[in-house]
Design a protein around this motif. Structure first.
Motif: not given
Length: 808
Positions: A174-192
């Motif tokens: 019922e809400f899927r139509g409003s799901y636009a996406g994910i914004l992710c900020t990069i940090d080199l310490r995180n495993d890609p």
């Protein structure tokens, strides 16, 4: 285009602005240490009102509407931002959204979006945002460890569970139509790889990977001795993304591939087309400028006294619209400048030279472009375009990759310029009752992607095998062959049945699929294939009766198969060059030139229609059915050529149903078996033509509803229909009406043709037309369709009216 908005100031050319960010709340419930609003050089937020007043919203909406109408803009895009916009609460958000809708519609299409950390998102807010057609982007930096490096509460607590809870809400039908996406900020310490997996697990329609904001004065974190660490980090994700078949659009990669910018200011030379309205009504430039210096984003203009055109002429806004001419000499001379566009404008800042510099990420951008260009040419040619839909959740990872599928269930992520027009095209083509090769290919690719996901789940349950490794290898080297095998209509029903068991499988189909894929690819291989019900079954090829053995060894070779079961060996020619061994029953093909339809009477998974299927036909019965199918196809092309095109484009198999003298006209469709229909054997080609058209409508609509919610999933409404004694659930009524729409077209064609049975056809026409019209009216009046469903059914109504007008 001449400006007609009456802006004050010098008569500089007006470049229209179509994108706006409204900072509706200037505070946040998180304390992210990488936030450019609160943690960087510009601290003007301290002097701003906490929330945007109603009068400010009204003034901003009026300015945006004034500008859009003056410049004849067909659409404007407004992003609600902050701080955290959800801090306004349901009442405050409703006030803002209602004001924007009232000011801009009708006359201008308003694309509303929101970027949020998701902490406060709940069902009430989701219902409100869906009602106002707001697309929601959620900030998430990966798994918990990655996300909690920065996105934490002031008391140090984790926000990860809150964000994931918000994303789970948005995945609900019922809400899927409003799901636009994910914004992710990069940090080199995180495993890609871990970040990529965590983001993909949330089934986002789009992913935005953002370089952390930095300038030459405050350079980004770089490990010693590593020249391009951000390109290296992103490159690992890009390689996995390509290997996975690009299961979800990633905007940065698509933009660098196309060189057009892809709706992002981060790269490309497309003119910047955005203004910000602060909580006090100030016009501001892009707010990421806050990383440069205190007051960097300011314009000294506001919505109360200054129209959009005047803000658009501000030097800081205008220079971002100049493309190549607005870049420094170093960038203008660079061979890849059309791809990176000099990078994000704020990232060029250096004290003393201002923004007249390359990006602080210049070396990384050049290296990343080289990585993108190093992808195999075939992969680049098949890259997703902005607006392409993601594969369903779980499509990445091991095993056969998921192809790109145009047309998403939901819109593009926050900040994009518009929803992909391919979505409107698909709905229009299918709702019109037919669907050409393009539309049928979209549906087929979607169904194939779902099958791939189910197959991946099956692998996770059963573990790897030599057959699976062969299939995966073939997918990497001969992907079209594997795709054709997985598109066999009865692979998905088998997977659904096996996955529903959640126990010991009764049989593993993967070895047989690997054999058929090897045959199609022309690859020599040896595979042990389980025996099913006394036969060795190879989907879309045929069946060899072998008796009580448990398995057989199948060796593929040019022109045929060598099969050893126990101590007996047999050779099955597939090129017609040798004798057929006893017990071999090939899949039959009716005499239809240039068509891919088969008569499927050997695959045990064909028994998925809820009514008995016929046993394997003898040669005479198969020939008779093939002749009727060939004549029926000609009849469809004669009566309604568009339906003939749709049949040719998507119908792959016809399953004979068991005879029933009390119901000779029988047919069926199975939702999981796209590309196949079941029909009773008959000699009347005109009657068979009606059944083919009727059932193929069900197949098309079922596949479309795997992409879009046309019916409110929470609705319990039941609709009376003329063709059934009992009221039907909404989806059942829609399926029936859509099938009868096509039957109406067939009878309309026969009633208006010079035929001896035209009078009989007119009686059928009136009956089916009235049935369908009544159902369409009931569906539109039931309040149980989604907005897309209402558009779809409305288009069906237009087709009916055109038929009635044509008949006179």
């Amino acid at each position: 285009m001449a400006c007609r908005c009456g802006a004050a100031g010098p008569a500089a050319p007006c470049r229209p602005i179509s994108q706006y960010v409204l900072k509706v709340h200037s505070r946040c419930d998180l304390s992210c240490d990488h936030c450019y609003v609160y943690q960087e050089a510009d601290q003007t937020w301290r002097d701003k009102p906490v929330r945007m007043a109603a009068s400010t919203v009204r003034a901003a909406a009026a300015r945006i509407a004034e500008h859009a109408r003056a410049h004849d803009l067909p659409a404007v895009h407004v992003v609600l931002h902050g701080g955290e916009p959800l801090l306004l609460g349901p009442a405050g958000l409703r006030e803002v959204l209602a004001e924007l809708r009232a000011a801009l519609t009708p006359g201008v299409v308003l694309d509303l979006r929101m970027q949020t950390n998701g902490v406060l998102l709940d069902e009430e807010l989701c219902r409100l945002l869906v009602a106002y057609e707001v697309k929601i982007g959620v900030s998430l930096d990966g798994d918990r460890a990655a996300n909690d490096r920065h996105r934490i509460f002031a008391h140090g607590g984790s926000s990860h569970a809150h964000a994931r809870r918000a994303l789970a809400l948005l995945r609900r039908p019922e809400f899927r139509g409003s799901y636009a996406g994910i914004l992710c900020t990069i940090d080199l310490r995180n495993d890609p790889d871990q970040v990529y997996s965590a983001l993909l697990a949330e089934a986002p329609p789009r992913i935005d990977l953002l370089l952390p904001h930095a300038t030459w004065d405050r350079p980004p974190r770089r490990p010693p001795g590593v020249a391009t660490p951000y390109a290296d980090w992103l490159g690992r994700i890009h390689r996995r993304w390509v290997d996975d078949g690009r299961p979800v659009p990633i905007r940065l990669f698509e933009a660098l591939t196309s060189g057009a910018g892809g709706g992002t200011e981060a790269v490309g030379l497309a003119p910047a087309d955005l203004l910000v309205v602060e909580t006090d009504g100030s016009w501001e430039q892009v707010d990421s400028l806050k990383v440069a210096f205190h007051g960097a984003a300011g314009t000294d203009l506001d919505v109360f006294a200054h129209p959009v055109d005047e803000a658009a002429r501000h030097p800081g806004v205008a220079i971002r619209q100049e493309g190549l001419a607005g870049l420094c000499a170093t960038c203008r001379a660079c061979p890849v400048v059309s791809r990176c566009g000099g990078g994000l404008y704020p990232h060029r800042w250096r004290t003393g030279t201002g923004f007249d510099n390359p990006s602080v990420y210049c070396a990384d951008l050049q290296a990343l472009i080289a990585i993108v260009d190093s992808a195999p040419a075939s992969d680049r040619a098949g890259a997703r375009r902005p607006g392409d839909a993601p594969a369903p959740a779980g499509a990445g990872g091991r095993g056969p990759r998921s192809p790109g599928i145009p047309v998403p269930r939901s819109a593009e992520s926050v900040g994009d310029r518009a929803v992909d027009p391919a979505a409107d095209r698909l709905l229009a083509e299918i709702a019109g009752g037919h669907g050409g090769p393009w539309a049928l290919d979209v549906l087929a690719q979607t169904q194939l992607s779902i099958t791939r996901v189910l197959l991946e789940t099956w692998r996770d349950i059963t573990g790897g095998s030599a057959a699976w490794e062969l299939l995966a290898e073939l997918d990497a080297t001969a992907g079209d062959a594997v795709g054709a095998v997985l598109a066999h209509p009865f692979v998905r029903p088998w997977l659904v049945r096996q996955l529903a068991r959640r126990g010991t499988p009764d049989v593993d189909l993967v070895p047989a699929l690997a054999v058929v894929a090897a045959v199609r690819a022309g690859v020599e291989a040896v595979v042990e294939v389980p025996v099913r019900g006394g036969a060795l079954v190879l989907p879309a090829l045929g069946r060899l009766t072998v008796g009580d053995e448990r398995a057989g060894e199948v060796r593929t070779a040019p022109g045929g198969l060598h099969i050893r079961v126990g101590s007996v060996s047999r050779t099955v020619p597939l090129d017609g060059a040798g004798p057929t061994p006893t017990g071999w029953q090939p899949v039959r093909r009716p005499p239809i030139a240039d068509a891919m339809i088969t008569i499927e009477d050997v695959d045990p998974e064909r028994n998925c229609y809820g009514q008995p299927v016929a046993p394997t036909l003898d040669d005479d019965a198969a020939d008779a059915l093939g002749a009727t199918l060939a004549l029926a196809r000609l009849a469809v092309h004669r009566d309604v050529p568009a339906h003939g095109v749709a049949l040719d484009a998507g119908l792959r198999a016809v399953v004979p149903l068991a005879p029933d003298r009390l119901a000779p006209w029988r047919s069926a469709t199975a939702r999981q078996a796209f590309g196949a229909i079941a029909v009773a054997e008959m000699s009347d080609a005109d009657a068979m033509a009606v059944l083919l058209v009727h059932e193929w409508q069900h197949g098309k609509l079922g596949a479309l509803m795997d992409l879009y919610d046309l019916v409110d999933p929470g609705s319990s409404v039941r609709i009376p229909v003329a063709w059934r004694p009992d009221p039907r659930p909404v989806e059942g009524a829609l399926q029936g009406a859509y099938a009868h729409l096509a039957v109406t077209e067939v009878w309309h064609a026969r009633a208006t043709a010079d035929r001896p049975d035209a009078q009989v056809a007119r009686g059928h026409l009136v009956r089916y037309r009235d049935w369908t019209r009544e159902a369409v009216e009931a569906l539109l009046g039931a309040g149980a369709l989604t907005d897309l469903g209402e558009r779809f059914v409305g288009r069906m109504g237009h087709v009916l009216e055109e038929l009635r007008a044509d008949q006179g």
